[in-house]
Design a protein around this motif. Structure first.
Motif, PDB file in Angstrom:
ATOM      1  N   UNK A  93     -34.917   0.702 -38.867  1.00 22.36           N
ATOM      2  CA  UNK A  93     -35.977   1.125 -37.816  1.00 22.36           C
ATOM      3  C   UNK A  93     -34.971   1.827 -36.624  1.00 22.36           C
ATOM      4  N   UNK A  94     -34.206   1.374 -36.071  1.00 23.86           N
ATOM      5  CA  UNK A  94     -33.457   1.922 -35.023  1.00 23.86           C
ATOM      6  C   UNK A  94     -32.876   3.421 -35.395  1.00 23.86           C
ATOM      7  N   UNK A  95     -32.432   3.513 -36.631  1.00 27.06           N
ATOM      8  CA  UNK A  95     -31.847   4.751 -37.052  1.00 27.06           C
ATOM      9  C   UNK A  95     -33.332   5.769 -37.148  1.00 27.06           C
ATOM     10  N   UNK A 149     -36.076   5.489 -35.513  1.00 26.57           N
ATOM     11  CA  UNK A 149     -36.586   6.059 -34.430  1.00 26.57           C
ATOM     12  C   UNK A 149     -35.714   6.886 -33.427  1.00 26.57           C
ATOM     13  N   UNK A 150     -34.579   6.835 -33.413  1.00 26.49           N
ATOM     14  CA  UNK A 150     -33.461   7.674 -32.909  1.00 26.49           C
ATOM     15  C   UNK A 150     -33.610   9.081 -33.549  1.00 26.49           C
ATOM     16  N   UNK A 200     -36.866  10.415 -32.204  1.00 27.13           N
ATOM     17  CA  UNK A 200     -36.906  10.924 -30.739  1.00 27.13           C
ATOM     18  C   UNK A 200     -36.246  12.097 -30.292  1.00 27.13           C
ATOM     19  N   UNK A 248     -38.776  11.921 -24.087  1.00 25.86           N
ATOM     20  CA  UNK A 248     -38.592  10.968 -25.254  1.00 25.86           C
ATOM     21  C   UNK A 248     -39.617  10.128 -25.550  1.00 25.86           C
ATOM     22  N   UNK A 259     -41.607   7.834 -29.089  1.00 28.10           N
ATOM     23  CA  UNK A 259     -41.687   7.758 -30.701  1.00 28.10           C
ATOM     24  C   UNK A 259     -42.939   7.102 -31.006  1.00 28.10           C
ATOM     25  N   UNK A 260     -43.570   7.581 -31.963  1.00 28.37           N
ATOM     26  CA  UNK A 260     -43.420   8.874 -32.659  1.00 28.37           C
ATOM     27  C   UNK A 260     -43.309  10.057 -31.867  1.00 28.37           C
ATOM     28  N   UNK A 291     -29.882  12.508 -25.785  1.00 22.53           N
ATOM     29  CA  UNK A 291     -29.044  11.469 -26.113  1.00 22.53           C
ATOM     30  C   UNK A 291     -29.187  11.085 -27.529  1.00 22.53           C
ATOM     31  N   UNK A 292     -30.735  11.027 -27.859  1.00 23.06           N
ATOM     32  CA  UNK A 292     -31.225  10.804 -29.198  1.00 23.06           C
ATOM     33  C   UNK A 292     -30.673  11.619 -30.125  1.00 23.06           C
ATOM     34  N   UNK A 346     -27.055  10.888 -30.643  1.00 20.87           N
ATOM     35  CA  UNK A 346     -26.998   9.713 -31.659  1.00 20.87           C
ATOM     36  C   UNK A 346     -27.395  10.119 -32.836  1.00 20.87           C
ATOM     37  N   UNK A 378     -25.287   9.539 -36.351  1.00 20.93           N
ATOM     38  CA  UNK A 378     -25.801   8.703 -37.708  1.00 20.93           C
ATOM     39  C   UNK A 378     -25.522   9.561 -38.855  1.00 20.93           C
TER      40      UNK A 378
END
Lengths: 276, 301
Positions: A34-36, A38-39, A42, A49, A51-52, A244-245, A248, A252
Motif C-alpha cells: 500500500x505505501x508504495x 500511495x506514494x 500521490x 497532495x 490519494x487517490x 516529495x512523492x 520517493x 522506489x
C-alpha cells in the motif's frame, strides 16, 4: 457410493478453504505494498497532495529529476552504499573463510564479535560512534558515515558467506595446493567461484541495508552531504508537496530495478533463504 | 608399494601445505576487519557505557565519575517508565505479533503456489523491503492522515473517524508495516521446503487441513517464525524513524528518546544510559523468547 460422497465432501472442502486463505493473503499483500502505491499515486497529482489523485500530471516527476538537492542526496546515498557494501564484503570474505578453519570456541567468539552490530540497536551504535568522533575530530564527515555503514552492513556478508563455506569441501582447496597452486591461485580459481553466490548475496544485502539506513545516517551525516533518506525526512518535517512523492517514486523505481537485477543475477532465493 | 607410500607422503605434505597456506592467508587478512570492528564498534560502545556513568553539566563535556544517577533517573521515574519503557515494550511486542500473523498468511499463500507463480508476488515483497523506510512511512502517512483514504472509507461505511496519525495506533501500524516483509521472506523458504509427503501422511490418517496445519506445517515452520520474529522485534524495539514521523512527538519510544536527549538536549550521559538500557532490554527479551521457544520445542518433540 459412500466413498464417492466422501470424496465429494473432501473436494468441496478443499475448494472453499483456499478462498478464505486467498482473501487473507490478498489483504496482507495490499498492506505490504500500500505505501508504495500511495506514494506513486500521490506523485501523479496535478496540484496538491491527495490519494487517490484528483487530476493527473507528470510535472512533479519531471521536476524531481531537476531538483538539485534531491539528486545530490541520491548520489551521496549511492556512493555511500557502494563503498560500504564493497568494503564490508571484502572484510567479510577472510572472516568467513578463516572461521571455518578455526577451533569452534575461537570461531564462536569471532563470529559474535562480527555479529555484535546486529545485537545493538543501530541508533544506539550511531550515538556511540558519533560521540567518539566528535571527541576526537570534533566533526563528522562522509568517511565517518561510511565507517558507520560498514559496521552495520558487515554482519550480512559474514553470514551469507559463512553459510556457503559450510558446504565447501576443504579437499578441493587442498587438492589445488597439493598440485602446487599458490594460496592466491587456489583462492581465485577454486574458493571464490564456489562461494560466489554467498558473496553476491552478502554484497546486495549490505547495499540495501546501507541504502535504506536512517538511524545511523541521522547522527553521522555531514550537513552539506546528506543521503537521500535524511533529505526526504527533513523535507517531510516542514513541507508537504507532491514533489516529495515524486522523489520517493523515483527512489522506489530505483529499488525495483535493483531487485530485478538481483533476480536476474542470483535469483530472489537469496532473500527467502531457499537453495537454488 | 613404494609408489603408494610416496603418493601418501605427497598427499600428507600437500594437505599440510594447504592448511598452513590457507591459515597464513587467513590470519593476516582477518586482522584488518577485526581491528576495524574493535576500533569502530567495541571501543565506541565501551565509550558509551563510560559516558552513561559520567556526570552531565551543561556546557562541558561529560566527566567520568562512575555515577549511576542516569540509570536511577530512568528506572525510577514513573514518567520514563510509563512513556518510554512501557511504550517501547508494548509496541515492539504487539507489532511483532501482528507482523507474524499478517506475514505468516502471506508467506503460506506464496509457498503453496507452484514455484513458477511465486516470482512476481515475492519480488513485490522484496521491493517493499528494498524501499526506504522513510518513503514507506510517508506513504502510510498520506493514507492514514485526517481526510486521507482510510478516513474517507471509514466515513462511507459509517465507522467513527478515529484519529490514527500521531497516536499510538498510528505508530503501531507503521511498525507492523515495516516489519511484515522481514517476517514473510524467511518463512516462504521454510514453508516451501516442508516435504509435501508429511502433509499427505497426516491427511491419509484422517487429519483435516487445520489439524494438518497445526500438527505438521506450523511446527516445521518454527525456525522461520523464530528468525522472522527476532528480526522484527529487534528492529521495532529500536525503532526511531517510525515514532519520530508517525508519533508526532506524542508517542515516545526509547530509541527516539535517546536521540532527542543527545541531539536536542545535549545530555549525552542520559542518552547513553537510555541507549544501554534499551540494548540490554532488547537482548534480555530476545534471550527469554529463545529460551521459551527451545523449551516448548523440546516438549513438542
Amino acid at each position: 457410493m459412500a466413498a464417492a460422497s466422501h470424496n465429494l465432501n473432501r473436494s468441496t472442502f478443499r475448494l472453499r478453504l483456499p478462498t478464505g486463505l486467498e482473501i487473507a493473503a490478498f489483504c496482507s499483500f495490499i498492506f505490504v505494498v500500500a505505501p508504495l502505491i500511495v506514494v506513486a499515486g500521490s506523485a501523479l497529482n496535478a496540484d496538491s497532495m491527495t490519494f487517490p489523485p484528483r487530476s493527473l500530471s507528470l510535472k512533479w516527476m519531471v521536476m524531481a529529476l531537476t531538483e538539485g538537492s534531491f539528486v545530490n542526496g541520491a548520489m551521496v546515498s549511492l556512493v555511500v552504499a557502494l563503498v560500504s557494501a564493497s568494503v564490508s564484503t571484502l572484510f567479510a570474505l577472510p572472516v568467513a573463510l578463516v572461521l571455518r578453519r578455526m577451533s569452534p570456541a575461537v570461531g564462536r567468539v569471532l563470529t559474535l564479535s562480527f555479529m555484535g552490530p546486529l545485537l545493538v540497536p543501530s541508533v544506539i551504535f550511531a550515538l556511540a560512534l558519533y560521540q567518539v568522533m566528535m571527541y576526537i575530530f570534533g566533526l563528522t564527515n562522509l568517511f565517518v558515515l561510511m565507517i558507520g555503514h560498514i559496521i552495520i552492513t558487515m554482519p550480512y556478508p559474514v553470514r551469507t558467506i559463512t553459510a556457503v563455506t559450510e558446504n565447501l569441501d576443504p579437499a578441493l582447496e587442498d587438492a589445488a595446493s597439493s598440485i602446487g597452486a599458490t594460496p592466491w591461485r587456489t583462492f581465485l580459481s577454486i574458493t571464490l567461484p564456489l562461494i560466489k553466490p554467498g558473496v553476491i548475496a552478502g554484497f546486495l544485502f549490505a547495499f540495501i541495508t546501507s541504502w535504506n539506513d536512517f538511524s545511523v545516517s541521522i547522527f553521522l551525516t555531514p550537513r552539506e552531504l546528506q543521503p537521500l533518506p535524511i533529505k526526504i525526512y527533513e523535507y517531510l518535517l516542514y513541507q508537504y508537496r507532491p514533489i516529495i512523492a515524486a522523489v520517493s517514486t523515483w527512489s522506489v523505481i530505483g529499488s525495483a530495478i535493483i531487485v530485478i537485477a538481483i533476480d536476474r543475477l542470483v535469483g530472489l532465493n537469496v532473500f527467502t533463504g531457499r537453495r537454488a | 608399494m613404494s609408489a603408494t607410500q610416496s603418493l601418501q607422503r605427497t598427499e600428507i605434505r600437500g594437505r599440510g601445505l594447504g592448511v598452513n597456506a590457507g591459515e597464513l592467508l587467513g590470519r593476516s587478512s582477518v586482522f584488518l576487519p577485526f581491528v576495524f570492528v574493535v576500533v569502530f564498534f567495541f571501543i565506541p560502545m565501551g565509550w558509551l557505557v563510560a559516558t552513561s556513568l559520567s556526570t552531565h553539566e551543561i556546557g562541558s563535556p561529560p566527566e567520568f565519575t562512575g555515577t549511576l544517577e542516569h540509570y536511577a533517573r530512568f528506572w525510577t521515574d514513573p514518567f520514563y517508565l510509563e512513556t518510554a519503557l512501557w511504550t517501547t515494550i508494548k509496541l515492539s511486542v504487539l507489532s511483532t505479533v501482528f507482523a507474524l500473523l499478517i506475514g505468516y498468511v502471506l508467506a503460506y499463500y506464496i509457498a503453496e503456489l507452484p514455484p513458477q507463480r511465486r516470482g512476481l508476488i515475492t519480488s513485490m515483497v522484496v521491493v517493499s523491503l528494498a524501499v526506504n523506510i522513510v518513503i514507506r512511512i510517508f506513504g502510510l502517512n498520506v493514507l492514514l492522515m485526517n481526510g486521507g483514504l482510510v478516513h474517507s472509507v471509514f466515513g462511507l461505511i459509517g465507522m467513527p473517524r478515529i484519529r490514527i496519525m500521531y497516536t499510538e495506533l498510528g505508530v503501531l501500524i507503521g511498525l507492523i508495516q515495516i516489519a511484515v516483509p522481514y517476517v514473510v521472506l524467511p518463512l516462504i523458504g521454510v514453508i516451501a521446503a516442508i516435504d509435501p509427503a508429511l502433509k499427505e501422511a497426516a491427511a491419509s490418517v484422517g487429519a483435516n487441513r487445520y489439524r494438518t496445519f497445526w500438527a505438521v506445517t506450523f511446527p516445521l515452520s518454527l525456525p522461520g517464525v523464530v528468525a522472522g520474529t527476532l528480526i522484527a522485534f529487534t528492529l521495532n524495539a529500536a525503532a526511531f524513524a517510525i515514532p519520530a514521523l508517525m508519533g508526532g512527538g506524542r508517542v515516545r519510544m526509547m530509541g527516539m528518546m535517546a536521540y532527542e536527549q543527545a541531539a536536542i538536549q545535549g545530555n549525552f550521559p542520559f542518552a547513553a544510559a537510555i541507549g544501554i538500557s534499551l540494548t540490554i532490554l532488547s537482548l534480555l527479551i530476545t534471550a527469554i523468547y529463545l529460551f521459551v521457544v527451545s523449551r516448548t520445542f523440546r516438549t513438542l518433540r
